[in-house]
Scaffold this motif. Sequence first.
Motif, PDB file in Angstrom:
ATOM      1  N   VAL A 184       0.901  -1.049   0.042  1.00  0.00           N
ATOM      2  CA  VAL A 184       0.248   0.324  -0.140  1.00  0.00           C
ATOM      3  C   VAL A 184       1.109   1.179   0.058  1.00  0.00           C
ATOM      4  CG1 VAL A 184      -1.708  -1.149   1.127  1.00  0.00           C
ATOM      5  CG2 VAL A 184      -0.018   0.551   2.260  1.00  0.00           C
ATOM      6  N   ILE A 185       2.277   1.708   0.235  1.00  0.00           N
ATOM      7  CA  ILE A 185       3.304   2.329   0.445  1.00  0.00           C
ATOM      8  C   ILE A 185       3.983   2.664  -0.549  1.00  0.00           C
ATOM      9  CG2 ILE A 185       4.578   3.697   2.085  1.00  0.00           C
ATOM     10  CD1 ILE A 185       1.624   3.778   2.985  1.00  0.00           C
ATOM     11  N   ASP A 186       4.390   2.820  -1.553  1.00  0.00           N
ATOM     12  CA  ASP A 186       5.579   3.389  -2.312  1.00  0.00           C
ATOM     13  C   ASP A 186       6.375   3.872  -1.795  1.00  0.00           C
ATOM     14  OD1 ASP A 186       7.078   4.242  -4.023  1.00  0.00           O
ATOM     15  OD2 ASP A 186       5.956   3.101  -4.899  1.00  0.00           O
ATOM     16  N   GLU A 187       7.822   3.139  -1.901  1.00  0.00           N
ATOM     17  CA  GLU A 187       9.123   3.236  -1.640  1.00  0.00           C
ATOM     18  C   GLU A 187       9.406   4.388  -1.481  1.00  0.00           C
ATOM     19  OE1 GLU A 187      12.206   1.985  -4.870  1.00  0.00           O
ATOM     20  OE2 GLU A 187      12.346   1.160  -3.140  1.00  0.00           O
ATOM     21  N   ASN A 188       9.041   5.445  -2.354  1.00  0.00           N
ATOM     22  CA  ASN A 188       9.448   7.232  -1.928  1.00  0.00           C
ATOM     23  C   ASN A 188       8.135   7.749  -2.032  1.00  0.00           C
ATOM     24  OD1 ASN A 188      11.453   6.619  -4.932  1.00  0.00           O
ATOM     25  ND2 ASN A 188       9.503   6.329  -5.699  1.00  0.00           N
ATOM     26  N   GLU A 189       7.333   7.076  -1.610  1.00  0.00           N
ATOM     27  CA  GLU A 189       6.103   8.071   0.048  1.00  0.00           C
ATOM     28  C   GLU A 189       7.551   8.589   1.376  1.00  0.00           C
ATOM     29  OE1 GLU A 189       2.014   8.131  -0.726  1.00  0.00           O
ATOM     30  OE2 GLU A 189       2.584   5.195  -0.809  1.00  0.00           O
ATOM     31  N   THR A 190       6.828   9.174   2.181  1.00  0.00           N
ATOM     32  CA  THR A 190       7.905   9.262   3.082  1.00  0.00           C
ATOM     33  C   THR A 190       7.318   9.490   4.529  1.00  0.00           C
ATOM     34  OG1 THR A 190       7.985  12.141   2.910  1.00  0.00           O
ATOM     35  CG2 THR A 190       9.586  10.444   2.136  1.00  0.00           C
ATOM     36  N   VAL A 191       8.291   9.281   5.995  1.00  0.00           N
ATOM     37  CA  VAL A 191       6.593   9.301   6.817  1.00  0.00           C
ATOM     38  C   VAL A 191       7.510   9.996   8.225  1.00  0.00           C
ATOM     39  CG1 VAL A 191       6.429   7.998   8.787  1.00  0.00           C
ATOM     40  CG2 VAL A 191       6.002   6.843   6.154  1.00  0.00           C
ATOM     41  N   SER A 192       7.108  11.229   8.877  1.00  0.00           N
ATOM     42  CA  SER A 192       7.787  11.679   9.916  1.00  0.00           C
ATOM     43  C   SER A 192       7.189  10.933  11.402  1.00  0.00           C
ATOM     44  CB  SER A 192       7.194  13.242   9.306  1.00  0.00           C
ATOM     45  OG  SER A 192       8.322  13.329   8.464  1.00  0.00           O
ATOM     46  N   ILE A 193       8.197  11.972  11.696  1.00  0.00           N
ATOM     47  CA  ILE A 193       7.303  11.204  13.703  1.00  0.00           C
ATOM     48  C   ILE A 193       7.772  12.427  14.055  1.00  0.00           C
ATOM     49  CG2 ILE A 193       7.250  10.354  15.812  1.00  0.00           C
ATOM     50  CD1 ILE A 193       9.089   7.684  14.186  1.00  0.00           C
TER      51      ILE A 193
END
Length: 317
Positions: A184-193
Amino acid sequence: MNKSNFIFCVILVLLSVIFVGCSNSERQASGKEQNKKTEPQTRIVSTIHGDIEIPADPKRIVVDAYLPTLLLLGEQPVGATDSDLENVHIQDLIAGIESTGENSVEAILNLTPDLIISADAEKSTFDKLSKIAPTVIIPYETYRDVHEEVRAIGEMLGKGKDAEDWLASFDSNIQKQRDRINEVIDENETVSIFGAFGKDFYLYGDGIYRGGQAIYKQLQLTPPERIKNELIDTGETFKQISYEVLADYAGDYIFLDESKGGSLDKKDNVWVSLDAVKNDHVFYLDLKRFWPYDPIAVLAQAEEVVDMLVAKKKSEK
């Protein structure tokens, strides 16, 4: 040979067999007893306070901060701190473990431990505890990875096989979560905390804070370039920032911790301008579930993060 002589010979043979069997049993029992006597009763552990001699098979462990790791290794301490026992991820495993408050010397002394394990690196703490029992201090953030922690403590307690067995199961479960997220998530999509803590604002990397290890190290989700460069690549586990620069670190998805009275102004232009906010890709972290950083918690957090992302993607279809 007459009948009487034949019977006599049979009896002699039987007696010889019995005698040999008894002799072998006695030698085996003697050998086992000898092995018990020659097995080491203690082992030496290298610590920040030098080499410490601890029991090879401790029976009454008191622990601060590493309770879940002992439990997964099959060790049931006699005592642990209140904060350890409040960990929501281990509530089905702590029956019978006494509370030591927050390292109450009196409470620990009453439990007559034969080994104490603590994360408190204050010299005064070691001085007090080591008068009660052999004390091993493992300061906070000594371990930055589940594998490192489980193997190190497993080796210290002579539980190497238990450590490897648990890690094999952990790796299998993490791989299942990675497979789910990759759908469901592309490796180019980013995640922040992000974190609002009191009046301050923070970023978190792949360490012990706010699910960082689960999100970045285990699930291998992609951080924004600046978080990668300024935190993960440098080994920093958190960084305080000004509210005005949040956009510089914002990923396509944001996991947000608001605690100790901290909160983000959800109507502020800085916040509403973020793509993650516009796309409703902000997930709020439950501090009871995402503040713990032990191996059991990391696995649970990884599963929860994937559940959140998968549910969001499904709702968008």
